[in-house]
Design a protein around this motif. Structure first.
Motif, PDB file in Angstrom:
ATOM      1  N   GLU A 217       0.840  -1.198   0.000  1.00  0.00           N
ATOM      2  CA  GLU A 217       0.000   0.000   0.000  1.00  0.00           C
ATOM      3  C   GLU A 217       0.870   1.241   0.000  1.00  0.00           C
ATOM      4  N   GLU A 219       0.870   5.766  -0.247  1.00  0.00           N
ATOM      5  CA  GLU A 219       0.104   6.992  -0.021  1.00  0.00           C
ATOM      6  C   GLU A 219       0.467   8.009  -1.087  1.00  0.00           C
ATOM      7  N   PRO A 282      -5.015   7.640  -8.002  1.00  0.00           N
ATOM      8  CA  PRO A 282      -5.235   6.549  -7.052  1.00  0.00           C
ATOM      9  C   PRO A 282      -5.876   5.341  -7.734  1.00  0.00           C
ATOM     10  N   TYR A 310      -2.928   2.133  -3.997  1.00  0.00           N
ATOM     11  CA  TYR A 310      -3.015   3.415  -3.292  1.00  0.00           C
ATOM     12  C   TYR A 310      -3.969   3.284  -2.108  1.00  0.00           C
ATOM     13  N   LYS A 311      -3.621   3.958  -1.041  1.00  0.00           N
ATOM     14  CA  LYS A 311      -4.406   3.901   0.184  1.00  0.00           C
ATOM     15  C   LYS A 311      -5.834   4.380  -0.081  1.00  0.00           C
ATOM     16  N   GLY A 312      -6.796   3.619   0.424  1.00  0.00           N
ATOM     17  CA  GLY A 312      -8.196   3.985   0.284  1.00  0.00           C
ATOM     18  C   GLY A 312      -8.876   3.428  -0.941  1.00  0.00           C
ATOM     19  N   VAL A 313      -8.111   2.819  -1.866  1.00  0.00           N
ATOM     20  CA  VAL A 313      -8.705   2.250  -3.079  1.00  0.00           C
ATOM     21  C   VAL A 313      -9.193   0.835  -2.762  1.00  0.00           C
ATOM     22  N   PRO A 314     -10.435   0.500  -3.049  1.00  0.00           N
ATOM     23  CA  PRO A 314     -10.956  -0.838  -2.714  1.00  0.00           C
ATOM     24  C   PRO A 314     -10.327  -1.920  -3.578  1.00  0.00           C
TER      25      PRO A 314
END
Length: 562
Positions: A217, A219, A282, A310-314
């Motif tokens: 992961e 950022e 992202p 990328y952080k937050g991507v499902p």
């Protein structure tokens, strides 16, 4: 993700694991590790199988050290195979007893026994690796070595936000040792691997492998350091990340002049550190590795993948595949290697030997020999200067140190005994290949230039050569036959890449230089396990110097017996 059995003296170190990232431990003078060689059931494609592991991990645990540290690694062998471990790229000054290649610097650790590798990390920092150095066991017995600079010494490049290890490997669905035995009975190469892997996992392009994908992961806006290692047995590999450039900053634990590329080429045994900036939209992006082969041989075109996310991507977002060079892209391979240059700064100079005391030329040949025990009556073989190396049953370093007669000879020829048009039309003759344990004796502190020349005996092919106990400078390379009258004028003697493993190009040559200031017996071999097993190897006997710190250290008391 388990650490395995790792112990340190001094203060307690806290390891933080974050989706593939490992924090760097604090400074310490002594690092102690326990390596238990064990057989464990591991699943990677459609079924589980027992493999030889270290501490039950695949890949094995990472060795962390800092420049100047002393490292002690106790290896206890619980597996059915005899074992030795090589700390690839560590120079082991005067201390070949800790180098690890079986029957070269030690006899293997027998089942139920232990041996402690005890060595200092001197004037080295960066990414190296460790692996089994007996038979084909390094298919599963390997891991990273991360050497941090001395406390307070920054990297000579942008400080990364985080870093991770990317270890490229191969996977066989069946017992690799049995596959090798079957190939030897036939007199043919063993079956190719069933998958390539990234950190032991093949990725979702392989059947039944959805669970076996490495992910890291990132950022947005952060810079990451990837420590890339090619632990594959038989394949040079391209590596790329979809949508992201990489900046090369180190090779084989030596800093380089930074340059940006969309893909790298990395041969078995080599390491490459790259910086990656997470500045794209992202999403989820594939990291991918697949073989490079520009010889007229069967291409193993299996692509291993991992995911940069990328952080937050499902996880439901489909990853994007990178554009890798074509499997036979010779132009990319040559241009990429030509861009590699030592940093050559005041703090990290490139001390290239300018005067050469000993000029060596070694030809690389493949061949076919009669074989009465092989089903088809012949077997494939390999040679340097027409000599196929025969492994002894006594460690060469012990034989040298204790002056045991009859184990080896020191009459390896400095040049090919039968010069010919090395890279011309394909030849099928073996040119009088002989068997023997023949080494080259080198005077202490002398400077050596070695030209490794590929030949078209059976076929031309790229060969990654690894020299134990030393780094060397790659001062020149070319396609065709080396011309001693013209080619040295084109050598880079200012900032050539400094390595411990170098690829000899298909149908070409590579020239390296080093100063023989490390006494002992040091193995040199092709890092394609297939070719090593066929005899594409030799060793240098570097004599002691006259000074008090210029002789081989005495052997440890627990050195394994033969």
């Amino acid at each position: 993700m388990a650490i395995g059995k790792i112990f340190f003296s001094g203060s307690f170190f806290f390891f933080l694991y974050l989706v593939g990232f490992i924090s760097i431990p604090a400074d310490a003078a002594v690092k102690r590790y326990q390596f238990d060689i064990q057989v464990k059931n591991v699943s990677r494609l459609c079924h589980a199988k027992p493999i030889v592991t270290v501490n039950g991990m695949f890949p094995g645990p990472t060795i962390y050290a800092r420049e100047g540290d002393r490292v002690l690694i106790n290896v206890t062998n619980y597996a059915q195979y005899n074992m030795s471990i090589h700390w690839h790229g560590l120079e082991q000054f005067r201390n070949g007893w800790a180098d690890g290649p079986a029957y070269i610097t030690q006899c293997p650790i027998q089942t139920g026994h232990s041996y402690t590798y005890d060595f200092n990390v001197t004037a080295q920092r960066g990414t190296l690796w460790w692996h089994a150095h007996i038979f084909w066991l390094r298919a599963t017995v390997y891991g990273a070595i991360v050497i941090m600079p001395k406390q307070g010494t920054p990297f000579p490049f942008t400080q990364p936000y985080r870093e991770t290890n990317i270890i490229l490997g191969e996977w066989w669905n069946n017992d690799v040792e049995e596959i090798v035995k079957q190939g030897n009975k036939l007199g043919l190469p063993p079956n190719m691997s069933d998958a390539h892997t990234i950190n032991g996992k093949p990725g979702p392009l392989f059947p039944c492998s959805e669970k076996h994908t490495f992910a890291m992961e990132v950022e947005q806006g952060k810079t990451y350091l990837l420590r890339i290692i090619n632990a594959a047995l038989n394949d040079e590999l391209f590596f790329a990340i979809a949508g992201h450039n990489m900046t090369v900053v180190e090779i084989d634990a030596v800093y380089t002049k930074p340059f940006t590329t969309q893909a790298i080429l990395i041969a078995p045994g080599q390491t490459t550190n790259v910086l990656v900036q997470a500045t794209q939209a992202p999403g989820r992006y594939f990291m991918a590795a697949r073989p490079f082969m520009d010889a007229p041989l069967t291409v193993d075109n299996k692509t291993a993948t991992a995911i940069l996310q990328y952080k937050g991507v499902p996880n439901t977002v489909l990853p994007i595949l990178p554009q890798l060079p074509s499997p036979n892209d010779t132009a990319f391979a040559l241009s990429y290697n030509a861009r590699l240059r030592s940093l050559n700064s005041p703090q990290y100079p490139a001390n290239v030997p300018l005067k050469v005391d000993r000029h060596l030329v070694y030809t690389i040949g493949l061949g076919i020999n009669p074989c009465a025990t092989c089903l088809n009556g012949t077997q494939l073989t390999a040679s340097l200067n027409n000599i196929t190396f025969v492994m002894p049953q006594t460690g060469l370093l012990q034989a040298h140190y204790f002056n045991i007669k009859g184990v080896f000879r020191t009459d390896f020829p400095d040049r090919p005994p039968k010069p010919f048009n090395y890279t011309g039309a394909p030849l099928t003759a073996n040119l009088g290949t002989t068997l023997g344990t023949r080494l080259s004796k080198i005077a202490f502190n002398s400077t050596v230039e070695l030209v490794l020349q590929d030949t078209n005996l059976l076929t031309v092919e790229s060969h990654p050569f690894h020299l134990h106990g030393y780094n060397f400078f790659v001062v020149g390379t070319g396609i065709g036959n080396f011309d001693p009258a013209k080619d040295p004028a084109k050598f880079n003697l200012v900032d050539p890449p400094e390595r411990n493993t170098v690829g000899v190009p298909t149908g070409g040559w590579t020239a390296i230089r080093f100063r023989a200031d490390n006494p002992g017996v040091w193995f040199m071999h092709c890092h394609l396990e297939l070719h090593t097993g066929w005899g594409l190897k030799t060793a240098f006997v570097v004599e002691n110097g006259k000074g008090p710190d210029q002789s081989i250290l005495p052997p440890p008391k627990d050195l394994p017996p033969c």
